[in-house]
Design a protein around this motif. Sequence first.
Motif, PDB file in Angstrom:
ATOM      1  N   ASP A  63       9.422  -2.854   2.288  1.00 46.29           N
ATOM      2  CA  ASP A  63      10.131  -1.817   3.044  1.00 46.29           C
ATOM      3  C   ASP A  63      10.877  -0.863   2.123  1.00 46.29           C
ATOM      4  O   ASP A  63      10.838   0.359   2.294  1.00 46.29           O
ATOM      5  CB  ASP A  63      11.121  -2.449   4.028  1.00 46.29           C
ATOM      6  N   ARG A  64      11.547  -1.412   1.140  1.00 43.97           N
ATOM      7  CA  ARG A  64      12.324  -0.601   0.194  1.00 43.97           C
ATOM      8  C   ARG A  64      11.396   0.342  -0.577  1.00 43.97           C
ATOM      9  O   ARG A  64      11.702   1.526  -0.738  1.00 43.97           O
ATOM     10  CB  ARG A  64      13.054  -1.541  -0.764  1.00 43.97           C
ATOM     11  N   LEU A  65      10.272  -0.181  -1.048  1.00 53.91           N
ATOM     12  CA  LEU A  65       9.315   0.641  -1.796  1.00 53.91           C
ATOM     13  C   LEU A  65       8.700   1.713  -0.896  1.00 53.91           C
ATOM     14  O   LEU A  65       8.552   2.871  -1.312  1.00 53.91           O
ATOM     15  CB  LEU A  65       8.222  -0.227  -2.416  1.00 53.91           C
ATOM     16  N   ALA A  66       8.345   1.341   0.326  1.00 60.03           N
ATOM     17  CA  ALA A  66       7.757   2.314   1.262  1.00 60.03           C
ATOM     18  C   ALA A  66       8.740   3.434   1.580  1.00 60.03           C
ATOM     19  O   ALA A  66       8.351   4.607   1.679  1.00 60.03           O
ATOM     20  CB  ALA A  66       7.309   1.601   2.541  1.00 60.03           C
ATOM     21  N   GLU A  67      10.013   3.092   1.759  1.00 61.00           N
ATOM     22  CA  GLU A  67      11.039   4.111   2.010  1.00 61.00           C
ATOM     23  C   GLU A  67      11.163   5.060   0.817  1.00 61.00           C
ATOM     24  O   GLU A  67      11.304   6.276   0.988  1.00 61.00           O
ATOM     25  CB  GLU A  67      12.394   3.447   2.274  1.00 61.00           C
ATOM     26  N   ALA A  68      11.095   4.511  -0.392  1.00 60.03           N
ATOM     27  CA  ALA A  68      11.190   5.347  -1.600  1.00 60.03           C
ATOM     28  C   ALA A  68       9.983   6.269  -1.720  1.00 60.03           C
ATOM     29  O   ALA A  68      10.116   7.431  -2.126  1.00 60.03           O
ATOM     30  CB  ALA A  68      11.331   4.462  -2.838  1.00 60.03           C
ATOM     31  N   ILE A  69       8.812   5.773  -1.339  1.00 60.36           N
ATOM     32  CA  ILE A  69       7.615   6.619  -1.352  1.00 60.36           C
ATOM     33  C   ILE A  69       7.772   7.739  -0.329  1.00 60.36           C
ATOM     34  O   ILE A  69       7.546   8.915  -0.633  1.00 60.36           O
ATOM     35  CB  ILE A  69       6.336   5.792  -1.079  1.00 60.36           C
ATOM     36  N   TYR A  82       2.244   2.717 -21.289  1.00 59.97           N
ATOM     37  CA  TYR A  82       2.641   2.064 -20.043  1.00 59.97           C
ATOM     38  C   TYR A  82       2.720   3.077 -18.904  1.00 59.97           C
ATOM     39  O   TYR A  82       3.748   3.722 -18.725  1.00 59.97           O
ATOM     40  CB  TYR A  82       4.000   1.381 -20.225  1.00 59.97           C
ATOM     41  N   PRO A  83       1.654   3.225 -18.110  1.00 54.65           N
ATOM     42  CA  PRO A  83       1.658   4.227 -17.043  1.00 54.65           C
ATOM     43  C   PRO A  83       2.383   3.766 -15.779  1.00 54.65           C
ATOM     44  O   PRO A  83       2.606   2.571 -15.552  1.00 54.65           O
ATOM     45  CB  PRO A  83       0.169   4.428 -16.754  1.00 54.65           C
ATOM     46  N   PHE A  84       2.747   4.729 -14.958  1.00 51.06           N
ATOM     47  CA  PHE A  84       3.384   4.483 -13.661  1.00 51.06           C
ATOM     48  C   PHE A  84       2.825   5.501 -12.684  1.00 51.06           C
ATOM     49  O   PHE A  84       2.673   6.675 -13.030  1.00 51.06           O
ATOM     50  CB  PHE A  84       4.905   4.651 -13.762  1.00 51.06           C
ATOM     51  N   SER A  85       2.525   5.058 -11.448  1.00 50.87           N
ATOM     52  CA  SER A  85       2.054   6.002 -10.439  1.00 50.87           C
ATOM     53  C   SER A  85       2.484   5.579  -9.047  1.00 50.87           C
ATOM     54  O   SER A  85       2.634   4.386  -8.754  1.00 50.87           O
ATOM     55  CB  SER A  85       0.526   6.138 -10.472  1.00 50.87           C
ATOM     56  N   VAL A  86       2.653   6.562  -8.193  1.00 50.94           N
ATOM     57  CA  VAL A  86       2.968   6.323  -6.786  1.00 50.94           C
ATOM     58  C   VAL A  86       1.853   5.495  -6.157  1.00 50.94           C
ATOM     59  O   VAL A  86       2.116   4.581  -5.374  1.00 50.94           O
ATOM     60  CB  VAL A  86       3.155   7.655  -6.024  1.00 50.94           C
ATOM     61  N   GLU A  87       0.612   5.792  -6.504  1.00 48.88           N
ATOM     62  CA  GLU A  87      -0.526   5.075  -5.915  1.00 48.88           C
ATOM     63  C   GLU A  87      -0.468   3.584  -6.228  1.00 48.88           C
ATOM     64  O   GLU A  87      -0.751   2.748  -5.371  1.00 48.88           O
ATOM     65  CB  GLU A  87      -1.852   5.668  -6.395  1.00 48.88           C
ATOM     66  N   ASN A  88      -0.074   3.220  -7.429  1.00 47.88           N
ATOM     67  CA  ASN A  88       0.047   1.810  -7.790  1.00 47.88           C
ATOM     68  C   ASN A  88       1.147   1.143  -6.956  1.00 47.88           C
ATOM     69  O   ASN A  88       0.991   0.009  -6.492  1.00 47.88           O
ATOM     70  CB  ASN A  88       0.312   1.655  -9.285  1.00 47.88           C
ATOM     71  N   VAL A  89       2.247   1.848  -6.746  1.00 46.62           N
ATOM     72  CA  VAL A  89       3.333   1.323  -5.910  1.00 46.62           C
ATOM     73  C   VAL A  89       2.832   1.150  -4.482  1.00 46.62           C
ATOM     74  O   VAL A  89       3.086   0.120  -3.836  1.00 46.62           O
ATOM     75  CB  VAL A  89       4.574   2.246  -5.955  1.00 46.62           C
ATOM     76  N   ARG A  90       2.092   2.125  -3.978  1.00 49.44           N
ATOM     77  CA  ARG A  90       1.545   2.061  -2.615  1.00 49.44           C
ATOM     78  C   ARG A  90       0.636   0.840  -2.453  1.00 49.44           C
ATOM     79  O   ARG A  90       0.706   0.129  -1.436  1.00 49.44           O
ATOM     80  CB  ARG A  90       0.790   3.353  -2.310  1.00 49.44           C
ATOM     81  N   GLU A  91      -0.193   0.567  -3.441  1.00 51.50           N
ATOM     82  CA  GLU A  91      -1.075  -0.603  -3.377  1.00 51.50           C
ATOM     83  C   GLU A  91      -0.272  -1.898  -3.411  1.00 51.50           C
ATOM     84  O   GLU A  91      -0.621  -2.873  -2.729  1.00 51.50           O
ATOM     85  CB  GLU A  91      -2.083  -0.562  -4.527  1.00 51.50           C
ATOM     86  N   PHE A  92       0.820  -1.908  -4.176  1.00 51.56           N
ATOM     87  CA  PHE A  92       1.667  -3.089  -4.233  1.00 51.56           C
ATOM     88  C   PHE A  92       2.366  -3.302  -2.887  1.00 51.56           C
ATOM     89  O   PHE A  92       2.516  -4.444  -2.438  1.00 51.56           O
ATOM     90  CB  PHE A  92       2.677  -2.970  -5.380  1.00 51.56           C
ATOM     91  N   VAL A  93       2.769  -2.237  -2.224  1.00 56.35           N
ATOM     92  CA  VAL A  93       3.382  -2.341  -0.895  1.00 56.35           C
ATOM     93  C   VAL A  93       2.409  -3.010   0.081  1.00 56.35           C
ATOM     94  O   VAL A  93       2.799  -3.912   0.837  1.00 56.35           O
ATOM     95  CB  VAL A  93       3.824  -0.956  -0.363  1.00 56.35           C
ATOM     96  N   ALA A  94       1.149  -2.584   0.062  1.00 54.76           N
ATOM     97  CA  ALA A  94       0.150  -3.192   0.954  1.00 54.76           C
ATOM     98  C   ALA A  94       0.017  -4.687   0.670  1.00 54.76           C
ATOM     99  O   ALA A  94      -0.067  -5.499   1.603  1.00 54.76           O
ATOM    100  CB  ALA A  94      -1.194  -2.489   0.795  1.00 54.76           C
ATOM    101  N   PHE A  95       0.015  -5.040  -0.602  1.00 48.68           N
ATOM    102  CA  PHE A  95      -0.035  -6.458  -0.967  1.00 48.68           C
ATOM    103  C   PHE A  95       1.195  -7.188  -0.427  1.00 48.68           C
ATOM    104  O   PHE A  95       1.082  -8.249   0.203  1.00 48.68           O
ATOM    105  CB  PHE A  95      -0.125  -6.614  -2.492  1.00 48.68           C
ATOM    106  N   LEU A  96       2.379  -6.638  -0.688  1.00 45.22           N
ATOM    107  CA  LEU A  96       3.629  -7.285  -0.277  1.00 45.22           C
ATOM    108  C   LEU A  96       3.700  -7.516   1.224  1.00 45.22           C
ATOM    109  O   LEU A  96       4.193  -8.556   1.678  1.00 45.22           O
ATOM    110  CB  LEU A  96       4.835  -6.460  -0.742  1.00 45.22           C
ATOM    111  N   ARG A  97       3.225  -6.572   2.001  1.00 45.55           N
ATOM    112  CA  ARG A  97       3.284  -6.689   3.472  1.00 45.55           C
ATOM    113  C   ARG A  97       2.413  -7.839   3.973  1.00 45.55           C
ATOM    114  O   ARG A  97       2.706  -8.421   5.012  1.00 45.55           O
ATOM    115  CB  ARG A  97       2.871  -5.397   4.126  1.00 45.55           C
TER     116      ARG A  97
END
Length: 155
Positions: free
Chosen positions: A64-70, A132-147
């Motif tokens: 939820d926290r990550l999705a809100e930040a996105i 060491y890359p970072f992307s919104v898309e990677n965070v989005r995929e992690f959110v789907a996993f977490l849910r």
Amino acid sequence: MGMDVFGKAPITEEGKYFRNNVWWWHPLWRYCEQLAPDLIPKDNPGHYNNGWGLSHRKSLKLADRLAEAIASGATAQYEQDYRQYQASLPPVKCDTCGGTGHRAEPPQTGPGTMLCNGCHGKGEVPDFQTHYPFSVENVREFVAFLRGCGGFRIC
């Protein structure tokens, strides 16, 4: 090397497994730590693949926290700032040739007469942090996993 993140009690296909190589995982997990210090202990071993993880309840809260930040654009801003920071890092002296642009014939190390394959003769290479890359898309995929993971462990 990679971080294999397994759902403890997955309820979705995405919740079974999430993987990042170490280059992608460390920035993602640092972002999670910054965003949710109340869910992720400061001294957590999340940067190691030793089986540590979060409960189902905490995984959902982190999602939820990550999705809100996105949704708010904060993650996109973080990505932009992160990339600007990486771009601002000055190059460092090449370890392969000692900064000379020429290396010794293998298996010898250090300066020599052969064009350095580590820096292509420049004598310097990008700072290690730029790997060491970072992307919104990677965070989005992690959110789907977490849910859908029912809690997770990092292996």
